[in-house]
Design a protein around this motif. Structure first.
Motif, PDB file in Angstrom:
ATOM      1  N   ALA A  41       7.839  13.251   0.815  1.00 32.58           N
ATOM      2  CA  ALA A  41       6.555  13.518   1.512  1.00 32.58           C
ATOM      3  C   ALA A  41       6.771  14.317   2.882  1.00 32.58           C
ATOM      4  O   ALA A  41       6.095  15.180   3.113  1.00 32.58           O
ATOM      5  N   ALA A  42       7.736  13.647   3.748  1.00 32.93           N
ATOM      6  CA  ALA A  42       8.012  14.203   4.883  1.00 32.93           C
ATOM      7  C   ALA A  42       8.571  15.550   4.899  1.00 32.93           C
ATOM      8  O   ALA A  42       8.052  16.514   5.778  1.00 32.93           O
ATOM      9  N   GLU A  43       9.144  15.938   4.127  1.00 33.76           N
ATOM     10  CA  GLU A  43       9.866  17.074   3.765  1.00 33.76           C
ATOM     11  C   GLU A  43       8.685  18.178   3.483  1.00 33.76           C
ATOM     12  O   GLU A  43       8.792  19.355   3.978  1.00 33.76           O
ATOM     13  N   GLU A  44       7.700  17.722   2.911  1.00 30.00           N
ATOM     14  CA  GLU A  44       6.731  18.546   2.601  1.00 30.00           C
ATOM     15  C   GLU A  44       5.427  18.438   3.592  1.00 30.00           C
ATOM     16  O   GLU A  44       4.436  19.341   3.357  1.00 30.00           O
ATOM     17  N   GLY A  45       5.712  18.210   4.842  1.00 30.96           N
ATOM     18  CA  GLY A  45       4.844  18.047   5.598  1.00 30.96           C
ATOM     19  C   GLY A  45       3.627  16.826   5.510  1.00 30.96           C
ATOM     20  O   GLY A  45       2.600  17.256   6.231  1.00 30.96           O
ATOM     21  N   ILE A  46       3.913  16.007   4.632  1.00 34.79           N
ATOM     22  CA  ILE A  46       2.685  15.160   4.271  1.00 34.79           C
ATOM     23  C   ILE A  46       3.159  13.663   5.054  1.00 34.79           C
ATOM     24  O   ILE A  46       4.217  13.176   4.803  1.00 34.79           O
ATOM     25  N   LEU A  47       1.977  13.343   5.778  1.00 37.99           N
ATOM     26  CA  LEU A  47       2.335  11.988   6.357  1.00 37.99           C
ATOM     27  C   LEU A  47       2.118  10.944   5.440  1.00 37.99           C
ATOM     28  O   LEU A  47       1.396  10.737   4.753  1.00 37.99           O
ATOM     29  N   LEU A  48       3.222   9.929   5.455  1.00 42.02           N
ATOM     30  CA  LEU A  48       3.133   8.764   4.547  1.00 42.02           C
ATOM     31  C   LEU A  48       1.990   7.922   4.710  1.00 42.02           C
ATOM     32  O   LEU A  48       1.158   7.556   3.800  1.00 42.02           O
ATOM     33  N   GLU A  49       1.305   7.875   5.862  1.00 40.11           N
ATOM     34  CA  GLU A  49      -0.009   7.170   6.217  1.00 40.11           C
ATOM     35  C   GLU A  49      -1.190   7.897   5.244  1.00 40.11           C
ATOM     36  O   GLU A  49      -1.982   7.206   4.963  1.00 40.11           O
ATOM     37  N   ASP A  50      -1.115   9.269   5.237  1.00 41.58           N
ATOM     38  CA  ASP A  50      -2.144   9.831   4.514  1.00 41.58           C
ATOM     39  C   ASP A  50      -2.329   9.264   3.230  1.00 41.58           C
ATOM     40  O   ASP A  50      -3.326   9.131   2.552  1.00 41.58           O
ATOM     41  N   ILE A  51      -1.067   9.171   2.567  1.00 39.67           N
ATOM     42  CA  ILE A  51      -0.850   8.706   1.183  1.00 39.67           C
ATOM     43  C   ILE A  51      -1.236   7.308   1.138  1.00 39.67           C
ATOM     44  O   ILE A  51      -2.264   6.981   0.075  1.00 39.67           O
ATOM     45  N   GLN A  52      -0.576   6.462   2.001  1.00 40.68           N
ATOM     46  CA  GLN A  52      -1.276   5.003   1.980  1.00 40.68           C
ATOM     47  C   GLN A  52      -2.595   4.871   2.251  1.00 40.68           C
ATOM     48  O   GLN A  52      -3.013   3.938   1.817  1.00 40.68           O
ATOM     49  N   GLU A  53      -3.232   5.520   3.014  1.00 39.48           N
ATOM     50  CA  GLU A  53      -4.476   5.215   3.245  1.00 39.48           C
ATOM     51  C   GLU A  53      -5.376   5.422   1.848  1.00 39.48           C
ATOM     52  O   GLU A  53      -6.428   4.782   1.764  1.00 39.48           O
ATOM     53  N   GLU A  54      -5.117   6.242   1.084  1.00 42.98           N
ATOM     54  CA  GLU A  54      -5.651   6.312  -0.383  1.00 42.98           C
ATOM     55  C   GLU A  54      -5.182   5.468  -1.250  1.00 42.98           C
ATOM     56  O   GLU A  54      -6.092   4.905  -1.848  1.00 42.98           O
ATOM     57  N   VAL A  55      -3.834   5.114  -1.419  1.00 39.01           N
ATOM     58  CA  VAL A  55      -3.244   4.238  -2.382  1.00 39.01           C
ATOM     59  C   VAL A  55      -2.810   3.052  -2.172  1.00 39.01           C
ATOM     60  O   VAL A  55      -2.430   2.182  -3.059  1.00 39.01           O
ATOM     61  N   GLY A  56      -2.601   2.697  -0.735  1.00 35.55           N
ATOM     62  CA  GLY A  56      -2.126   1.424  -0.521  1.00 35.55           C
ATOM     63  C   GLY A  56      -0.606   1.722  -0.475  1.00 35.55           C
ATOM     64  O   GLY A  56       0.066   2.722  -0.168  1.00 35.55           O
ATOM     65  N   ASP A  57      -0.140   0.316  -0.527  1.00 41.25           N
ATOM     66  CA  ASP A  57       1.356   0.385  -0.559  1.00 41.25           C
ATOM     67  C   ASP A  57       2.042   1.061  -1.570  1.00 41.25           C
ATOM     68  O   ASP A  57       1.598   0.990  -2.659  1.00 41.25           O
ATOM     69  N   ILE A  58       2.943   2.158  -1.086  1.00 40.68           N
ATOM     70  CA  ILE A  58       3.481   3.128  -2.446  1.00 40.68           C
ATOM     71  C   ILE A  58       4.327   2.405  -3.017  1.00 40.68           C
ATOM     72  O   ILE A  58       4.469   2.499  -4.263  1.00 40.68           O
ATOM     73  N   LYS A  59       5.226   1.456  -2.361  1.00 42.10           N
ATOM     74  CA  LYS A  59       6.194   0.581  -3.508  1.00 42.10           C
ATOM     75  C   LYS A  59       5.444  -0.249  -4.453  1.00 42.10           C
ATOM     76  O   LYS A  59       5.872  -0.295  -5.687  1.00 42.10           O
ATOM     77  N   GLU A  60       4.185  -0.924  -4.160  1.00 42.21           N
ATOM     78  CA  GLU A  60       3.478  -1.581  -5.176  1.00 42.21           C
ATOM     79  C   GLU A  60       3.027  -0.434  -6.306  1.00 42.21           C
ATOM     80  O   GLU A  60       2.789  -0.804  -7.259  1.00 42.21           O
ATOM     81  N   LEU A  61       2.573   0.700  -5.834  1.00 44.47           N
ATOM     82  CA  LEU A  61       1.927   1.584  -6.870  1.00 44.47           C
ATOM     83  C   LEU A  61       2.946   2.026  -7.577  1.00 44.47           C
ATOM     84  O   LEU A  61       2.787   2.203  -8.890  1.00 44.47           O
ATOM     85  N   ILE A  62       4.207   2.392  -7.356  1.00 48.76           N
ATOM     86  CA  ILE A  62       5.494   2.785  -8.008  1.00 48.76           C
ATOM     87  C   ILE A  62       5.892   1.707  -9.120  1.00 48.76           C
ATOM     88  O   ILE A  62       6.121   1.831 -10.196  1.00 48.76           O
TER      89      ILE A  62
END
Length: 83
Positions: A41-62
């Motif tokens: 995501a960082a390589e793509e210029g996407i902030l992890l915070e932007d993703i987590q704001e929508e889906v919560g903890d990425i580890k839990e989602l995965i």
């Protein structure tokens, strides 16, 4: 979350998240994949915070997606032993 971040996450999960049978493996795999996702995501210029704001903890989602894939695999191949 931006449309770009949503599309990135959907595509990344679809490509990287595959069936794991053991709960220990799921947790370990989810942790590894969460780190990979954050890096990509960082390589793509996407902030992890932007993703987590929508889906919560990425580890839990995965981990949830891995569990769903394992359940679907078990339903498809019930005679296949769990690892």
């Amino acid at each position: 979350m931006s449309e770009h971040a949503i599309e990135f996450l959907r595509g990344w999960i679809g490509e990287k998240v595959h069936c794991q049978h053991s709960p220990v493996k799921i947790d370990t795999q989810a942790e590894t994949l969460a780190r990979e996702c954050a890096a990509k995501a960082a390589e793509e210029g996407i902030l992890l915070e932007d993703i987590q704001e929508e889906v919560g903890d990425i580890k839990e989602l995965i981990a949830s997606r891995l569990e769903e894939a394992a359940e679907a695999e078990q339903e498809t191949h019930p005679d296949k032993p769990s690892e």
